[in-house]
Scaffold this motif. Sequence first.
Motif, PDB file in Angstrom:
ATOM      1  N   GLY A   1      -4.660  34.803  84.345  1.00  0.00           N
ATOM      2  CA  GLY A   1      -3.256  34.947  83.999  1.00  0.00           C
ATOM      3  C   GLY A   1      -2.821  33.865  83.047  1.00  0.00           C
ATOM      4  O   GLY A   1      -3.106  32.687  83.272  1.00  0.00           O
TER       5      GLY A   1
ATOM      6  N   ILE B   1       0.507  32.187  81.642  1.00  0.00           N
ATOM      7  CA  ILE B   1       1.927  32.121  81.966  1.00  0.00           C
ATOM      8  C   ILE B   1       2.642  31.170  81.033  1.00  0.00           C
ATOM      9  O   ILE B   1       2.113  30.113  80.664  1.00  0.00           O
ATOM     10  CB  ILE B   1       2.150  31.717  83.440  1.00  0.00           C
TER      11      ILE B   1
ATOM     12  N   GLN C   1       4.528  46.507  78.996  1.00  0.00           N
ATOM     13  CA  GLN C   1       5.715  46.330  79.827  1.00  0.00           C
ATOM     14  C   GLN C   1       6.517  47.626  79.943  1.00  0.00           C
ATOM     15  O   GLN C   1       6.991  47.980  81.018  1.00  0.00           O
ATOM     16  CB  GLN C   1       6.594  45.230  79.220  1.00  0.00           C
TER      17      GLN C   1
ATOM     18  N   SER D   1      -3.130  43.030  79.902  1.00  0.00           N
ATOM     19  CA  SER D   1      -1.864  43.411  80.525  1.00  0.00           C
ATOM     20  C   SER D   1      -0.759  42.527  79.964  1.00  0.00           C
ATOM     21  O   SER D   1      -0.752  41.313  80.177  1.00  0.00           O
ATOM     22  CB  SER D   1      -1.958  43.239  82.046  1.00  0.00           C
TER      23      SER D   1
ATOM     24  N   GLU E   1       2.861  41.672  80.270  1.00  0.00           N
ATOM     25  CA  GLU E   1       4.092  41.738  81.077  1.00  0.00           C
ATOM     26  C   GLU E   1       4.215  43.105  81.756  1.00  0.00           C
ATOM     27  O   GLU E   1       5.303  43.692  81.810  1.00  0.00           O
ATOM     28  CB  GLU E   1       5.318  41.470  80.198  1.00  0.00           C
TER      29      GLU E   1
ATOM     30  N   THR F   1       4.429  44.200  84.672  1.00  0.00           N
ATOM     31  CA  THR F   1       5.253  44.422  85.874  1.00  0.00           C
ATOM     32  C   THR F   1       6.683  43.925  85.724  1.00  0.00           C
ATOM     33  O   THR F   1       7.481  44.074  86.643  1.00  0.00           O
ATOM     34  CB  THR F   1       4.624  43.717  87.097  1.00  0.00           C
ATOM     35  N   SER F   2       7.023  43.345  84.581  1.00  0.00           N
ATOM     36  CA  SER F   2       8.339  42.703  84.471  1.00  0.00           C
ATOM     37  C   SER F   2       9.496  43.697  84.453  1.00  0.00           C
ATOM     38  O   SER F   2      10.641  43.312  84.669  1.00  0.00           O
ATOM     39  CB  SER F   2       8.396  41.809  83.234  1.00  0.00           C
TER      40      SER F   2
ATOM     41  N   THR G   1       6.176  46.237  91.854  1.00  0.00           N
ATOM     42  CA  THR G   1       5.333  45.202  91.244  1.00  0.00           C
ATOM     43  C   THR G   1       4.139  44.888  92.135  1.00  0.00           C
ATOM     44  O   THR G   1       3.004  44.806  91.662  1.00  0.00           O
ATOM     45  CB  THR G   1       6.159  43.923  90.994  1.00  0.00           C
TER      46      THR G   1
ATOM     47  N   THR H   1       2.154  36.902  81.553  1.00  0.00           N
ATOM     48  CA  THR H   1       3.338  37.001  82.403  1.00  0.00           C
ATOM     49  C   THR H   1       4.199  35.756  82.255  1.00  0.00           C
ATOM     50  O   THR H   1       3.745  34.720  81.750  1.00  0.00           O
ATOM     51  CB  THR H   1       2.934  37.179  83.877  1.00  0.00           C
ATOM     52  N   HIS H   2       5.451  35.861  82.682  1.00  0.00           N
ATOM     53  CA  HIS H   2       6.308  34.681  82.781  1.00  0.00           C
ATOM     54  C   HIS H   2       6.647  34.399  84.237  1.00  0.00           C
ATOM     55  O   HIS H   2       7.479  33.548  84.530  1.00  0.00           O
ATOM     56  CB  HIS H   2       7.595  34.877  81.966  1.00  0.00           C
ATOM     57  N   GLU H   3       5.969  35.099  85.161  1.00  0.00           N
ATOM     58  CA  GLU H   3       6.265  34.976  86.579  1.00  0.00           C
ATOM     59  C   GLU H   3       5.073  34.394  87.341  1.00  0.00           C
ATOM     60  O   GLU H   3       4.007  34.993  87.394  1.00  0.00           O
ATOM     61  CB  GLU H   3       6.620  36.347  87.153  1.00  0.00           C
TER      62      GLU H   3
ATOM     63  N   VAL I   1       3.309  36.574  89.994  1.00  0.00           N
ATOM     64  CA  VAL I   1       2.271  37.503  89.542  1.00  0.00           C
ATOM     65  C   VAL I   1       0.921  36.792  89.521  1.00  0.00           C
ATOM     66  O   VAL I   1      -0.093  37.327  89.971  1.00  0.00           O
ATOM     67  CB  VAL I   1       2.623  38.062  88.147  1.00  0.00           C
TER      68      VAL I   1
END
Length: 358
Positions: free
Chosen positions: A50, A52, A104, A179, A181, A183-184, A191, A213-215, A218
């Motif tokens: 991931g 981020i 996304q 992948s 984003e 699930t954002s 999610t 991702t930014h989360e 995740v």
Amino acid sequence: MSDHKNSAVTEAAAIRLENVEKTYAARGDNGAVTALHSVDLAVPEGNILGVIGKSGAGKSTLIRLVNGLERPTTGRVIVHGTDIAALSERDLRDQRRSIGMIFQHFNLLSRRTAFNNVALPLEIAGLSKAEIRKRVLPLLDLVGLADKADRYPAELSGGQKQRVGIARALATNPRVLLSDEATSALDPETTAQILALLKKVNAELNLTVLLITHEMSVIKAVADRVAVIDGGRIVEDGETYDVFTHPRHATTRRFVSELTGTALPDHLLARIGPIPAPDKRALIQLTFKGEGANQPWLSILTRKLDMDLGIIQAKVDHIAGKPFGTLVVSAAAGRDQLVALQREAATLGLETEVLGYA
């Protein structure tokens, strides 16, 4: 910062970025913009890595380099031994068949059924209707949509649309799945389902997954490894559990604290200072890992040290399947007491950090 050129990881890497820089030329009154600076990154074969970062950190540029939608200004982007930037447009189109991509906003064609959306890359590749059917139906079953083959995107939920997107990304038997984003745009329950599906296809198909991702939640849910990007630079990377439990860069610590609950409430932060005083108490964060996460540490330390400890905040979580917890306590701010507390905590295998005085 961790060593991005660890040979054990690099040699077995499905994806490698070597000293990559990406600069966009000046446009109008805007000067040239460098989106990535000297990026070295390796995604081990069969792993989920991931990446981020906040908006504008360079995440999207990085993933566009891997699938060849952008070419690096300098450096190399290598996918399974092939330098993506060195390919002709024709060879790049062939290479992309080994690189699946999920988005996304799903990017489904509204006038095509779920079956026909998944079939699209196979039609482009020139497969027969029989070959397409033989490939598409098992994929729809894999993503839990065997009964939705004839449904159109407007008839599907957001999670179901993303499942179609995943099946489509898998249609050409890729070795790598990207992948961006993915699930954002989904609610938390959906999610979780999509992330579980990504974990499933990673395990069952031995796919290497690069996930943007930014989360941090995740990352926590599915990633074997994590890379933190800030200002176009990889500021920290490593195994997910190690990065969560020993964040070194300030950006990583912010991401981790948001998820693990180690960030103190604003009303307390406003009162904290760096200097001890007779009328203040020290705030100490204790970090415990593995089986130690289940021990009553406050009681143990209070009894062993005969010290009055107040509990400010506590949380136990699981990172990459392993327990991890933090406990913030208040204690007398005297130097001798703090030294005794830190020494005893170290003996018990706990890490300590004095957060300040309040």
